[in-house]
Design a protein around this motif. Structure first.
Motif, short mmCIF file in Angstrom:
data_model
loop_
_atom_site.label_atom_id
_atom_site.label_comp_id
_atom_site.label_asym_id
_atom_site.label_seq_id
_atom_site.Cartn_x
_atom_site.Cartn_y
_atom_site.Cartn_z
N UNK A 58 0.85 -1.19 0.00
CA UNK A 58 0.00 0.00 0.00
C UNK A 58 0.89 1.24 0.00
N UNK A 59 0.59 2.22 -0.88
CA UNK A 59 1.36 3.43 -0.94
C UNK A 59 1.15 4.30 0.30
N UNK A 60 2.11 5.21 0.48
CA UNK A 60 2.04 6.07 1.66
C UNK A 60 0.76 6.90 1.69
N UNK A 61 0.33 7.40 0.52
CA UNK A 61 -0.86 8.24 0.49
C UNK A 61 -2.08 7.47 0.98
N UNK A 62 -2.28 6.26 0.45
CA UNK A 62 -3.48 5.51 0.83
C UNK A 62 -3.38 5.02 2.27
N UNK A 63 -2.16 4.73 2.72
CA UNK A 63 -1.99 4.37 4.13
C UNK A 63 -2.35 5.56 5.01
N UNK A 64 -1.96 6.76 4.59
CA UNK A 64 -2.29 7.96 5.36
C UNK A 64 -3.79 8.19 5.39
N UNK A 65 -4.46 7.94 4.26
CA UNK A 65 -5.92 8.09 4.22
C UNK A 65 -6.58 7.11 5.18
N UNK A 66 -6.15 5.85 5.13
CA UNK A 66 -6.70 4.85 6.04
C UNK A 66 -6.42 5.19 7.49
N UNK A 67 -5.23 5.71 7.73
CA UNK A 67 -4.87 6.11 9.09
C UNK A 67 -5.73 7.26 9.58
N UNK A 68 -5.99 8.23 8.71
CA UNK A 68 -6.84 9.37 9.09
C UNK A 68 -8.24 8.91 9.45
N UNK A 69 -8.77 7.97 8.67
CA UNK A 69 -10.11 7.46 8.94
C UNK A 69 -10.13 6.72 10.28
N UNK A 70 -9.12 5.88 10.51
CA UNK A 70 -9.06 5.13 11.77
C UNK A 70 -8.91 6.06 12.96
N UNK A 71 -8.06 7.08 12.81
CA UNK A 71 -7.83 8.02 13.91
C UNK A 71 -9.07 8.84 14.22
N UNK A 72 -9.71 9.35 13.18
CA UNK A 72 -10.92 10.16 13.38
C UNK A 72 -12.04 9.32 13.98
N UNK A 73 -12.21 8.10 13.46
CA UNK A 73 -13.28 7.23 13.96
C UNK A 73 -13.04 6.85 15.42
N UNK A 74 -11.79 6.55 15.77
CA UNK A 74 -11.48 6.19 17.15
C UNK A 74 -11.69 7.39 18.08
N UNK A 75 -11.27 8.56 17.64
CA UNK A 75 -11.47 9.76 18.45
C UNK A 75 -12.95 10.01 18.72
#
Length: 313
Positions: free
Chosen positions: A1-18
């Motif tokens: 997985x490229x860095x961009x899509x990993x960052x997108x997935x990370x943002x979604x996980x972080x926002x959802x967890x918050x």
């Protein structure tokens, strides 16, 4: 997985967890809602629940974002340490004493007195150094490796405190985190930027609306995670420059008000005020909020608020 899509997935996980953590804490706040409620400079209630919610989102993002298990573990450890020890200081600070800043808390430790701020200094220092041992790659001599560990641990710990210094106005620490993490997206740990941006996006409405505040727990966690991006993603020369800058800002905060500097610069003032509620009318009487009901941040700061009280609470 490229860095961009990993960052997108990370943002979604972080926002959802918050958001999920905040909703859960709202429904069942540990110790009752009063324990987490402070009074801000407007005389209005403000919640500290943003802090643990953001810290949880950042840890979740760190566990998703790193390029390898070692880096993910180190970033999550540093972030969790900042959040946990900051939260202890938020909730258990002894308001009968007026010990302030790193200098004050270290001085108290040397006198044999352990304050919650002193515990935070020791705790965040320990978790930051441990994270540096875990996340720093050995690329040369043993001395070079130990130097890198010391530099990286210092960056993480001082960055955690620096963000605590910034959490004196609504949205300021979140904006600083976003501004710093975007260029760091180009580093090998760039996907971690998604964690910072995701948690900030989830928390921003309440923070800017002055319903919530990061407190020490949220601000320390945010600063620690941004610090790991520098520590584990930048070359040595950049890390040394970053450490000098972060250390300089921490030291300068003993004598200089960041808010005075920001308010005196048109561009910085506009950015700082973007999204915030208008300031109270001149001469309006704010309800005094002593730290018996709204503990001060134990970050090193001389930053005054417009009312002479901490502007966040």
């Amino acid at each position: 997985m490229g860095t961009f899509w990993r960052a997108v997935g990370t943002a979604i996980a972080s926002a959802a967890t918050t958001a999920t953590t905040r909703a859960f804490l709202d429904s069942t706040p540990p110790g009752g809602p009063e324990r987490w409620t402070r009074t801000n400079h407007r005389g209005e209630p403000i919640s500290l629940l943003e802090g643990p919610a953001v810290a949880a989102g950042l840890v979740a993002g760190a566990l998703v974002a790193g390029p390898d298990a070692r880096t993910r573990t180190a970033a999550a450890l540093a972030t969790a340490g900042g959040g946990a020890f900051g939260l202890v200081d938020d909730l258990a600070e002894d308001t009968s004493t007026r010990t302030k800043g790193i200098k004050g808390h270290v001085g108290a430790l040397l006198e044999g007195r352990v304050t919650t701020g002193g515990l935070k200094v020791l705790g965040i220092g320990t978790t930051s150094l441990t994270a540096a041992f875990v996340g720093t790659r050995r690329t040369g001599s043993a001395l070079g490796y130990l130097t890198d560990v010391a530099v990286n641990g210092s960056i993480v710990a001082l960055s955690a405190n620096l963000f605590n210094l910034l959490d004196l106005r609504p949205g300021r620490a979140l904006k600083a985190g976003a501004a710093l993490t975007v260029p760091l997206a180009a580093t090998p740990v760039g996907a971690t930027s998604g964690a910072v941006l995701g948690a900030a996006a989830a928390a921003a409405p309440g923070d800017l609306g002055e319903r919530d505040m990061l407190g020490d727990g949220g601000a320390n966690a945010l600063g620690a995670l941004v610090g790991t991006q520098i520590a584990f993603g930048a070359p040595r020369a950049v890390r040394l420059l970053a450490l000098a800058g972060i250390l300089g800002l921490n030291v300068a905060s003993e004598k200089v008000s960041f808010s005075t500097i920001i308010d005196g610069n048109d561009v910085l003032r506009r950015v700082d005020q973007w999204g915030r509620r208008p300031a109270p009318a001149s001469g309006a009487q704010a309800t005094p909020a002593s730290r018996h009901t709204a503990p001060t941040s134990t970050a090193t700061t001389t930053d005054p608020s417009p009312s002479g009280l901490d502007a966040r609470a």
